[in-house]
Design a protein around this motif. Structure first.
Motif, PDB file in Angstrom:
ATOM      1  N   CYS A  16      35.072  44.910  39.267  1.00 55.52           N
ATOM      2  CA  CYS A  16      36.108  45.469  38.261  1.00 55.52           C
ATOM      3  C   CYS A  16      35.794  45.574  36.776  1.00 55.52           C
ATOM      4  O   CYS A  16      35.329  44.365  36.353  1.00 55.52           O
ATOM      5  CB  CYS A  16      37.531  44.808  38.119  1.00 55.52           C
ATOM      6  N   GLY A  19      38.882  49.029  35.056  1.00 59.47           N
ATOM      7  CA  GLY A  19      40.014  48.999  35.792  1.00 59.47           C
ATOM      8  C   GLY A  19      40.303  50.330  36.386  1.00 59.47           C
ATOM      9  O   GLY A  19      41.292  50.498  37.099  1.00 59.47           O
ATOM     10  N   VAL A  41      38.992  40.947  43.486  1.00 61.25           N
ATOM     11  CA  VAL A  41      37.871  41.449  42.997  1.00 61.25           C
ATOM     12  C   VAL A  41      36.814  40.588  43.048  1.00 61.25           C
ATOM     13  O   VAL A  41      37.053  39.243  42.493  1.00 61.25           O
ATOM     14  CB  VAL A  41      38.141  42.035  41.600  1.00 61.25           C
TER      15      VAL A  41
END
Length: 97
Positions: A16, A19, A41
């Motif tokens: 990430c 986002g 993540v």
């Protein structure tokens, strides 16, 4: 299966940064009608990206593999864990000694 209303839906992805990927897939996950959606993540690059996804996911689990995110002031639904790769490498180092 089209109705996951009694289940928790988990999206497990590797990275990430800002986002955007996680913002984009959320409508598809919500269409499954789960009780909660948790994002996991492996590597989080920017605090701002984590804050964006934390605002729309029920729970976010990230690792501290990129930098010590556990030292940051993050939303209450974000949990920072130790990167598993670090644990595996540490174990290999101990057994090699």
């Amino acid at each position: 299966r089209s109705d996951w209303s009694s289940d928790v839906c988990s999206s497990d992805l590797d990275l990430c940064d800002g986002g955007g990927t996680f913002l984009g897939i959320l409508p598809k996950l919500k269409a499954l009608n789960p009780t909660k959606i948790t994002l996991q993540v492996g590597h989080a690059i920017q605090k701002q990206g984590i804050e964006k996804v934390a605002a729309i996911y029920d729970n976010v689990i990230i690792t501290n593999s990129f930098y010590d995110l556990d030292l940051e002031d993050l939303p209450s639904n974000v949990k920072v864990t130790i990167a598993l790769i670090c644990i595996k490498n540490h174990h290999k180092m101990l057994t090699a000694v």
